[in-house]
Design a protein around this motif. Structure first.
Motif, mmCIF file in Angstrom:
data_model
loop_
_atom_site.group_PDB
_atom_site.id
_atom_site.type_symbol
_atom_site.label_atom_id
_atom_site.label_comp_id
_atom_site.label_asym_id
_atom_site.label_seq_id
_atom_site.Cartn_x
_atom_site.Cartn_y
_atom_site.Cartn_z
ATOM 1 N N MET A 161 16.113 -6.011 -13.358
ATOM 2 C CA MET A 161 17.646 -6.363 -12.724
ATOM 3 C C MET A 161 17.763 -7.447 -13.020
ATOM 4 O O MET A 161 16.670 -8.844 -12.374
ATOM 5 N N THR A 162 18.769 -8.453 -12.956
ATOM 6 C CA THR A 162 18.660 -9.663 -13.300
ATOM 7 C C THR A 162 19.178 -10.729 -11.700
ATOM 8 O O THR A 162 19.782 -10.091 -11.396
ATOM 9 N N HIS A 163 17.915 -11.454 -11.951
ATOM 10 C CA HIS A 163 18.745 -12.463 -10.396
ATOM 11 C C HIS A 163 20.437 -12.721 -10.984
ATOM 12 O O HIS A 163 20.589 -13.551 -11.796
ATOM 13 N N PRO A 164 20.280 -13.346 -9.366
ATOM 14 C CA PRO A 164 22.095 -12.967 -9.252
ATOM 15 C C PRO A 164 22.501 -14.605 -9.113
ATOM 16 O O PRO A 164 23.313 -14.981 -10.277
ATOM 17 N N GLN A 165 21.402 -15.481 -9.415
ATOM 18 C CA GLN A 165 21.497 -17.059 -9.778
ATOM 19 C C GLN A 165 20.642 -16.550 -11.795
ATOM 20 O O GLN A 165 21.338 -18.036 -11.659
ATOM 21 N N CYS A 166 20.719 -15.642 -12.322
ATOM 22 C CA CYS A 166 19.939 -15.925 -13.362
ATOM 23 C C CYS A 166 21.665 -15.909 -14.477
ATOM 24 O O CYS A 166 21.914 -14.457 -15.759
ATOM 25 N N SER A 167 23.091 -16.032 -13.862
ATOM 26 C CA SER A 167 24.463 -15.887 -15.056
ATOM 27 C C SER A 167 24.462 -16.810 -15.846
ATOM 28 O O SER A 167 23.189 -17.494 -16.670
ATOM 29 N N ALA A 168 24.912 -16.862 -16.904
ATOM 30 C CA ALA A 168 25.486 -17.089 -18.408
ATOM 31 C C ALA A 168 25.556 -18.754 -18.257
ATOM 32 O O ALA A 168 25.487 -19.258 -18.564
ATOM 33 N N ALA A 169 26.393 -18.794 -16.811
ATOM 34 C CA ALA A 169 26.368 -20.443 -16.886
ATOM 35 C C ALA A 169 24.828 -20.749 -16.308
ATOM 36 O O ALA A 169 24.442 -22.220 -16.705
ATOM 37 N N ALA A 219 29.475 -3.833 -32.520
ATOM 38 C CA ALA A 219 27.686 -3.638 -32.741
ATOM 39 C C ALA A 219 26.860 -5.032 -32.186
ATOM 40 O O ALA A 219 26.264 -4.956 -31.746
ATOM 41 N N LYS A 220 27.229 -6.390 -32.440
ATOM 42 C CA LYS A 220 26.260 -7.142 -32.791
ATOM 43 C C LYS A 220 26.812 -7.761 -31.277
ATOM 44 O O LYS A 220 25.658 -8.185 -30.396
ATOM 45 N N ALA A 221 28.566 -7.957 -31.156
ATOM 46 C CA ALA A 221 28.326 -8.363 -29.195
ATOM 47 C C ALA A 221 27.428 -7.362 -28.317
ATOM 48 O O ALA A 221 26.946 -8.201 -27.419
ATOM 49 N N ALA A 222 27.416 -5.909 -28.973
ATOM 50 C CA ALA A 222 26.443 -4.958 -28.004
ATOM 51 C C ALA A 222 25.462 -5.766 -27.914
ATOM 52 O O ALA A 222 24.864 -5.196 -26.335
ATOM 53 N N ALA A 223 24.898 -5.595 -28.735
ATOM 54 C CA ALA A 223 23.320 -6.287 -28.966
ATOM 55 C C ALA A 223 23.075 -7.131 -28.383
ATOM 56 O O ALA A 223 21.976 -7.496 -27.627
ATOM 57 N N GLN A 224 24.102 -8.828 -28.459
ATOM 58 C CA GLN A 224 23.556 -9.391 -27.733
ATOM 59 C C GLN A 224 24.114 -9.445 -26.195
ATOM 60 O O GLN A 224 23.208 -10.261 -25.835
ATOM 61 N N ALA A 225 24.598 -9.124 -25.411
ATOM 62 C CA ALA A 225 24.896 -8.532 -24.256
ATOM 63 C C ALA A 225 23.742 -8.398 -23.744
ATOM 64 O O ALA A 225 23.155 -8.376 -22.753
ATOM 65 N N ASP A 226 22.983 -7.040 -24.249
ATOM 66 C CA ASP A 226 21.735 -6.460 -24.504
ATOM 67 C C ASP A 226 20.411 -7.646 -23.977
ATOM 68 O O ASP A 226 19.868 -7.328 -23.751
ATOM 69 N N TYR A 227 20.864 -8.273 -25.412
ATOM 70 C CA TYR A 227 19.539 -8.566 -25.410
ATOM 71 C C TYR A 227 19.387 -10.733 -24.447
ATOM 72 O O TYR A 227 18.517 -10.410 -24.194
ATOM 73 N N ASP A 228 20.953 -11.073 -23.964
ATOM 74 C CA ASP A 228 20.862 -11.597 -23.038
ATOM 75 C C ASP A 228 20.061 -11.024 -21.266
ATOM 76 O O ASP A 228 19.964 -11.913 -20.409
ATOM 77 N N GLU A 229 20.891 -9.885 -21.398
ATOM 78 C CA GLU A 229 20.382 -9.309 -20.228
ATOM 79 C C GLU A 229 18.877 -9.239 -19.987
ATOM 80 O O GLU A 229 17.861 -9.961 -19.090
ATOM 81 N N ARG A 230 18.563 -8.714 -21.326
ATOM 82 C CA ARG A 230 17.235 -8.540 -21.159
ATOM 83 C C ARG A 230 16.283 -10.101 -20.721
ATOM 84 O O ARG A 230 15.165 -10.342 -19.872
ATOM 85 N N ILE A 231 16.535 -11.614 -21.183
ATOM 86 C CA ILE A 231 15.948 -12.302 -21.258
ATOM 87 C C ILE A 231 16.125 -12.911 -19.901
ATOM 88 O O ILE A 231 15.706 -12.827 -19.385
ATOM 89 N N ARG A 232 17.165 -12.830 -19.043
ATOM 90 C CA ARG A 232 17.539 -13.199 -17.197
ATOM 91 C C ARG A 232 17.030 -12.142 -16.639
ATOM 92 O O ARG A 232 16.326 -13.266 -15.961
ATOM 93 N N ALA A 233 16.571 -11.030 -16.997
ATOM 94 C CA ALA A 233 15.709 -10.435 -16.083
ATOM 95 C C ALA A 233 15.069 -10.877 -16.047
ATOM 96 O O ALA A 233 13.602 -10.556 -15.359
ATOM 97 N N ALA A 234 14.318 -11.343 -17.344
ATOM 98 C CA ALA A 234 12.507 -11.861 -17.321
ATOM 99 C C ALA A 234 12.550 -13.084 -16.121
ATOM 100 O O ALA A 234 11.560 -14.354 -16.254
#
Length: 174
Positions: free
Chosen positions: A1-9, A76-91
């Protein structure tokens, strides 16, 4: 789960870079991104864009898990990017912010800090001066700035200095 302060901003994730190629089947197109975790988008003639992924640096694996089916390549690219972003932010681990201004008695010795006098000074003629801020170092129980001991500076609070922009890793501009 992504930290609440780990937003796209607050945490930017580098966009996936896609390479286009031909697939194993006639008329099949394949887009791939990532190394060694690979995202694939496969397009067979008269079918939707299929987003898959696998940990395989040798190429597309037929048993790659399908993550979604999309009408357009951009979806399809947007879905992959969103998943990738979420994984990075979760780490990402964010350090909890500390109180910006701390009581002066907690200031470290021998380390430059930003200190302030939290009162307005007044000279003998009644002239008032605003709060004073200085970068100082506590040495032998006295405050020093630029190698000189400060006799009239009586700080009440301090905070750490930000890191120098010159010490941060420089990114290549695209």
């Amino acid at each position: 789960m992504t930290h609440p302060q780990c937003s796209a901003a607050t945490v930017q994730v580098r966009p996936l870079e896609w390479d286009e190629g031909k697939g194993e089947l006639a008329g099949q197109l394949v887009w791939s991104s990532g190394d060694p975790w690979v995202f694939w988008i496969v397009k067979n003639p008269n079918e939707k864009y299929i987003w898959c992924e696998n940990f395989n640096i040798e190429g597309f694996c037929p048993c790659s898990p399908v993550r979604g089916s999309y009408d357009t390549l951009d979806e399809a690219k947007a879905a992959a990017q969103a998943d990738y972003d979420e994984r990075i932010r979760a780490a990402v681990i964010l350090n909890e912010p500390q109180e910006a201004w701390q009581p002066i008695k907690t200031a470290p010795t021998g380390v430059p800090v930003l200190a302030m006098e939290d009162f307005h000074r007044e000279d003998e003629d009644g002239k008032k001066y605003p709060k004073d801020y200085q970068v100082v170092t506590k040495i032998n129980g006295k405050w020093s700035s630029f190698g000189l001991y400060l006799e009239s500076f009586e700080p009440t609070h301090w905070q750490q200095l930000p890191s120098s922009p010159l010490s941060r890793p420089q990114r290549a501009t695209q």
